[in-house]
Design an enzyme around this catalytic site. Sequence first.
Site, PDB file in Angstrom:
ATOM      1  N   THR A  60       0.761  -1.397   0.060  1.00  0.00           N
ATOM      2  CA  THR A  60      -0.166  -0.066  -0.084  1.00  0.00           C
ATOM      3  C   THR A  60       1.035   1.257  -0.118  1.00  0.00           C
ATOM      4  OG1 THR A  60      -1.685   1.349   1.324  1.00  0.00           O
ATOM      5  CG2 THR A  60      -0.311  -0.001   2.708  1.00  0.00           C
ATOM      6  N   ASP A  61       0.486   2.215  -0.541  1.00  0.00           N
ATOM      7  CA  ASP A  61       0.959   3.614  -0.644  1.00  0.00           C
ATOM      8  C   ASP A  61       1.222   4.259   0.954  1.00  0.00           C
ATOM      9  OD1 ASP A  61      -1.597   4.274  -0.376  1.00  0.00           O
ATOM     10  OD2 ASP A  61      -1.602   5.986  -1.839  1.00  0.00           O
ATOM     11  N   GLU A  62       0.300   3.476   1.816  1.00  0.00           N
ATOM     12  CA  GLU A  62       0.253   4.101   3.244  1.00  0.00           C
ATOM     13  C   GLU A  62       1.429   3.782   3.870  1.00  0.00           C
ATOM     14  OE1 GLU A  62      -3.169   4.004   5.586  1.00  0.00           O
ATOM     15  OE2 GLU A  62      -4.563   3.685   3.680  1.00  0.00           O
ATOM     16  N   TYR A  86      -1.966  -0.568  10.490  1.00  0.00           N
ATOM     17  CA  TYR A  86      -2.280  -1.423   9.288  1.00  0.00           C
ATOM     18  C   TYR A  86      -1.089  -0.907   8.458  1.00  0.00           C
ATOM     19  CZ  TYR A  86      -3.307  -1.413   4.392  1.00  0.00           C
ATOM     20  OH  TYR A  86      -3.285  -1.507   2.879  1.00  0.00           O
ATOM     21  N   LYS A  90       2.189  -3.477   6.944  1.00  0.00           N
ATOM     22  CA  LYS A  90       2.427  -3.623   5.460  1.00  0.00           C
ATOM     23  C   LYS A  90       3.828  -3.134   5.299  1.00  0.00           C
ATOM     24  CE  LYS A  90      -0.008  -4.817   2.697  1.00  0.00           C
ATOM     25  NZ  LYS A  90      -0.021  -6.142   2.117  1.00  0.00           N
TER      26      LYS A  90
END
Length: 177
Positions: A60-62, A86, A90
């Site tokens: 994810t870009d998060e 989260y 990741k």
Amino acid sequence: PDIIFNLAAESHVDRSIVNSKKFIKTNINGTFTLLELSNEYFQTISKNNRSKFKFIQISTDEVFGSLKKGSKSFIENSNFLPNSPYAASKASADHLVRSFYKTYNLPILITHCSNNYGPFQNSEKLIPKTIINAIRNKPIPVYGDGKQMRDWIHVQDHVDALVLISTKGKIGESYNI
């Protein structure tokens, strides 16, 4: 298999804040288990099959954190600055994947993508939740102060990018979608 796509993840940020243990178990321990099994398999296959094998981590870009308005977009080698359990889970999984490449020569690729939308999306996600709440005359959730922005990509566009990366991507590289 020639290619393993790790798309498995706990991905609801709000739930990761309430109870992060499931995110650690799935996103970190689950990825580690897949890496161990993939590496065991990779070490036993023929040289010809090794040249075709890839482990692709869908992230994810998060993992990069948040952008301030007017900031440049993240690039593949931006620092990881996760802001939720989260995103941290990741980022941890991404580090494990890269370590298996460097330590065991497991052929890997990592992708980072923004929010997906499309058919069959879980009803707890923003777009379906907003539509369902509007239909039911329930309040529509507004996150933060309502000024936050999100990037979105249709799930089919994401899949098309994954297929392209799986065939044309350079082993050991990360790709932002």
